[in-house]
Design a protein around this motif. Sequence first.
Motif, PDB file in Angstrom:
ATOM      1  N   GLU A  60       1.442  -6.585 -12.392  1.00 49.12           N
ATOM      2  CA  GLU A  60       1.276  -5.167 -12.066  1.00 49.12           C
ATOM      3  C   GLU A  60       2.627  -4.527 -11.752  1.00 49.12           C
ATOM      4  O   GLU A  60       2.957  -3.435 -12.214  1.00 49.12           O
ATOM      5  CB  GLU A  60       0.362  -5.014 -10.839  1.00 49.12           C
ATOM      6  N   SER A  64       4.320  -1.572 -13.893  1.00 44.92           N
ATOM      7  CA  SER A  64       4.583  -0.262 -13.305  1.00 44.92           C
ATOM      8  C   SER A  64       6.083   0.025 -13.187  1.00 44.92           C
ATOM      9  O   SER A  64       6.551   1.089 -13.539  1.00 44.92           O
ATOM     10  CB  SER A  64       3.858  -0.145 -11.965  1.00 44.92           C
ATOM     11  N   GLY A  68       6.780   1.409 -16.702  1.00 46.03           N
ATOM     12  CA  GLY A  68       6.221   2.696 -16.316  1.00 46.03           C
ATOM     13  C   GLY A  68       4.760   2.918 -16.680  1.00 46.03           C
ATOM     14  O   GLY A  68       4.358   4.029 -16.996  1.00 46.03           O
ATOM     15  N   ILE A  69       3.955   1.845 -16.644  1.00 44.41           N
ATOM     16  CA  ILE A  69       2.514   2.006 -16.903  1.00 44.41           C
ATOM     17  C   ILE A  69       1.844   2.540 -15.621  1.00 44.41           C
ATOM     18  O   ILE A  69       2.204   2.149 -14.520  1.00 44.41           O
ATOM     19  CB  ILE A  69       1.883   0.644 -17.280  1.00 44.41           C
ATOM     20  N   GLU A  70       0.835   3.425 -15.786  1.00 41.69           N
ATOM     21  CA  GLU A  70       0.108   3.939 -14.622  1.00 41.69           C
ATOM     22  C   GLU A  70      -0.563   2.781 -13.874  1.00 41.69           C
ATOM     23  O   GLU A  70      -1.057   1.838 -14.504  1.00 41.69           O
ATOM     24  CB  GLU A  70      -0.981   4.921 -15.084  1.00 41.69           C
ATOM     25  N   PRO A  71      -0.631   2.859 -12.545  1.00 42.53           N
ATOM     26  CA  PRO A  71      -1.177   1.749 -11.745  1.00 42.53           C
ATOM     27  C   PRO A  71      -2.576   1.281 -12.174  1.00 42.53           C
ATOM     28  O   PRO A  71      -2.807   0.074 -12.292  1.00 42.53           O
ATOM     29  CB  PRO A  71      -1.200   2.322 -10.335  1.00 42.53           C
ATOM     30  N   GLU A  72      -3.532   2.212 -12.448  1.00 45.20           N
ATOM     31  CA  GLU A  72      -4.889   1.750 -12.807  1.00 45.20           C
ATOM     32  C   GLU A  72      -4.884   0.993 -14.129  1.00 45.20           C
ATOM     33  O   GLU A  72      -5.488  -0.056 -14.258  1.00 45.20           O
ATOM     34  CB  GLU A  72      -5.873   2.933 -12.932  1.00 45.20           C
ATOM     35  N   ASP A  73      -4.167   1.566 -15.095  1.00 43.81           N
ATOM     36  CA  ASP A  73      -4.025   0.901 -16.390  1.00 43.81           C
ATOM     37  C   ASP A  73      -3.395  -0.468 -16.204  1.00 43.81           C
ATOM     38  O   ASP A  73      -3.825  -1.460 -16.796  1.00 43.81           O
ATOM     39  CB  ASP A  73      -3.098   1.721 -17.299  1.00 43.81           C
ATOM     40  N   ASN A 105       0.117  -1.380  -5.398  1.00 42.17           N
ATOM     41  CA  ASN A 105      -0.867  -0.810  -4.479  1.00 42.17           C
ATOM     42  C   ASN A 105      -0.636  -1.267  -3.040  1.00 42.17           C
ATOM     43  O   ASN A 105      -1.446  -1.013  -2.158  1.00 42.17           O
ATOM     44  CB  ASN A 105      -2.277  -1.204  -4.896  1.00 42.17           C
TER      45      ASN A 105
ATOM     46  N   SER B 171       8.275   4.225 -13.088  1.00 40.12           N
ATOM     47  CA  SER B 171       7.306   5.121 -12.447  1.00 40.12           C
ATOM     48  C   SER B 171       7.654   5.443 -10.995  1.00 40.12           C
ATOM     49  O   SER B 171       7.530   6.578 -10.556  1.00 40.12           O
ATOM     50  CB  SER B 171       5.905   4.524 -12.522  1.00 40.12           C
ATOM     51  N   HIS B 172       8.145   4.455 -10.280  1.00 40.34           N
ATOM     52  CA  HIS B 172       8.466   4.691  -8.873  1.00 40.34           C
ATOM     53  C   HIS B 172       9.633   5.682  -8.750  1.00 40.34           C
ATOM     54  O   HIS B 172       9.609   6.597  -7.927  1.00 40.34           O
ATOM     55  CB  HIS B 172       8.786   3.367  -8.177  1.00 40.34           C
ATOM     56  N   GLU B 175       8.476   9.104  -9.459  1.00 42.62           N
ATOM     57  CA  GLU B 175       7.746   9.619  -8.318  1.00 42.62           C
ATOM     58  C   GLU B 175       8.717  10.234  -7.304  1.00 42.62           C
ATOM     59  O   GLU B 175       8.493  11.336  -6.802  1.00 42.62           O
ATOM     60  CB  GLU B 175       7.052   8.438  -7.638  1.00 42.62           C
TER      61      GLU B 175
END
Lengths: 201, 631
Positions: A60, A64, A68-73, A105, B171-172, B175
């Motif tokens: 995960e 992420s 850069g994948i979205e957390p839910e995906d 998360n 992603s972080h 953000e």
Amino acid sequence: MAKTTDIANVLEVAPASVTQMLHKLCRQGYVKHEPYRGTILSRRGRRIARRIARKHRLLERFLSDMIGIEPEDGHDQACRMEHALSNEAEEALCKMMNHPATCPNGKRIPKCERGIPCEDCTRKALKLSDVDEGRTATISHLVSKDKDELCRTLAMGLVPGATVTVEKKMPLGGPIIVNLKGTRVAIARSIGDALRMVEAA
Amino acid sequence: MEIFLAGTPNVGKSVIFSKLTGIGVISANYPGTTVEFSEGEVKFGQMTIDVVDLPGTYSLSGNSDEERVATNLLFHRRPDSVVLVADATRLERSLVLAFELIESGYNVVVALNMYDLAVKSGLKIDISALEESLMTSVVPTVAVRGEGVDSLLREAIRLRPKSAFRVRYDSHTEEIISELVSMMETSEWDFPIRAVAVRILMGDRAVREKAGRQITEAADSLAMDFERRHQESIESHIQRDRFGEAGRIAAEIISPIDSAERGRKTVSDITLNPITGIPILVAVLATVFLILVFGGGFIETLLVDSYEGVAEGFFDDAKSGASPLVQGVLDGVYISIEAMLAIVIPYILVFYLILSVLEDTGYLVRVVSLLDGIMHRMGLHGRAVIPMVVGYGCNIPALLATRTMGSKRERIILAVLITIAIPCSAQTAIIIGALGNYSGAEWALLIFAILILLLGLLGFALHKTIRFEASQLLLEVPELRRPTLSQTLRKTGIRIGEFLTIAFPLLLVGSIILEVMMAEGILQRLVDPAEPFMTGVLGLPAVAVIALVFGILRKEMALQMLIVLFGTSDLSVALDAQQMFVFALVMAIFMPCIAALAVLVREFGVKDAAAITAASIALALTFGAVANLVL
């Protein structure tokens, strides 16, 4: 203690199937079953679960942070990838991302079972001056404390993931000459010490 | 309209600038040749376009002195368009800077320079694919031959929508960027607000200052949180993603694929291997010395003899029957020209020719790498070698080049060494042209040995007194290139031209004043008070004090004034070998010339400049006195 019906709900299968599988796992010694109270992982089972959770959360983190994948995906994909990931890849992933403590998360990533503290594992990553002349290695991370120097080093293209070949180490504490994608760069020893390297197998 | 030329070091920005504006700028095959920006104009139809050549920089948030020149100009002057000069053979590195410029909202056009070299090494670059990726124009150029420069200019002044290309960070990081963006007002900035956020995170001082404490503190706490969670700094992540993106684009547009592998191999280089490199370095230095002594001496004899043959009769005719005053003026003119021919042309010209070749081959950077270890013992890193070598030509560019050093203290140490222990070409002319020529090469060699010893001791002593950590070497080593004759001549021409336009008028006026003073008998009265010191302590004739004083105006004038004072270019008549040695030694260490002093004041402030000057005078006289005692 997990009740059979709860497991069935999460996995979306019939309770009968769960009961059957639990019996099987119980026979193999992965879970302990107490009638009317529920099922609990045995010691052996817990070890495997920890390993899977570790792989899952590292994946995960990777999905992420690095791509850069979205957390839910990321979670859904990690659920499938966790079973295919070899232990060796898990270890490399952990090193590459510099031993992350939590998943995106915020859940704790279980430590590996190699029984050495993470700091030692980090220290095992070579410094640039430990790489022999003629050898090729990849930068895993940088540990510079000086922000300006760090930025200078990064701007030169010495970023995590960059591969360098050590050409020459100058005597008298002189610089290390490396080949970085076809460009020769002279790197002072102390800057080289801030670069943590992983040698290509 | 205003165009900036930006790019990573050593990609040929200055060459493109010269081709565009016709203004001669010194370029060389090492990173950091340009430390100040040059400005020029180019006419295009009815338009006058200002072109600015920026010093090379790897990134917009660089905080070293040399990088700040470029980044500050970009920050404050908002040019209409920025030409990003890229090295076609090493595209990725240049692409990263292009990303930053585009991200910061500049109107960027890419010049794919050294395109011929890329083609020659078998690379195929898909230019339209690159244009598509970057969403802007890309023009292949071969700056040294002027190819593509016209179309580059046309592209640079064409109106076009700004590129919308943006690097996506992890992603972080994204953000954190959006969080910062939401805290700032778009209207307060000339830059896209996203770029402001990124540059604050990258530690860009100019942007942070403007953003104010509230934002920077928020950014720092976000960055700290990032670092805590990833055990890696946000700067690393940002740069990693930029280089990742650059690598992806490069892989897409450059073919064949295996050329990437080929590009990775560098030719093994005997000048970089200490076992062979050190002997080569010694051989190079010896050759330079020999060429200077014998080549310079040969040209000098040739020039002076033919000058005397032609001009002596002419001046004698003009002088006959004229008043003493006119005779003095004529003598002044005659001797100034002779001094120029005896010193400037032979030694300084030869030195600049050699320097130009050393620069253009890229050999100097090898010397930097070889000597870095030794330089560290003097509190400097290897890059100090370049200002030092340049200082053997002229102290002024050398003092400017100290900007490539990381910290102020390193710059000061280096400035002291350059002004005191590095003889500039004018001082070398005195050492070789006077001492070497009349007293023998071994005397000249002895002075160089003393100076190198002084350099080492002084460096070591300064390193011990001014306690600090030297900043660290991180330098691209360019491939060795064959210097071209035209470039060598052009550069030497520019340097000699600058030299002549400043030095010759000064020399002419100085000589005329001196001759007149001698004719009127004023000189003797000025010299007398200095006699006890000059003769007693230094063992020199009292008139030599005039030469020392004029040496402050320009170093070579000291020798020329001696020639004027004694009325002959054969100095062995007036001074014996020991005296010549003392004189040359004092002059070699003596205070910087007036122009170098001005640069010292500008770069380091009055206090440090005065201290350096005082130290150099004291050292020079001490060395002179000791030499006089020993000999």
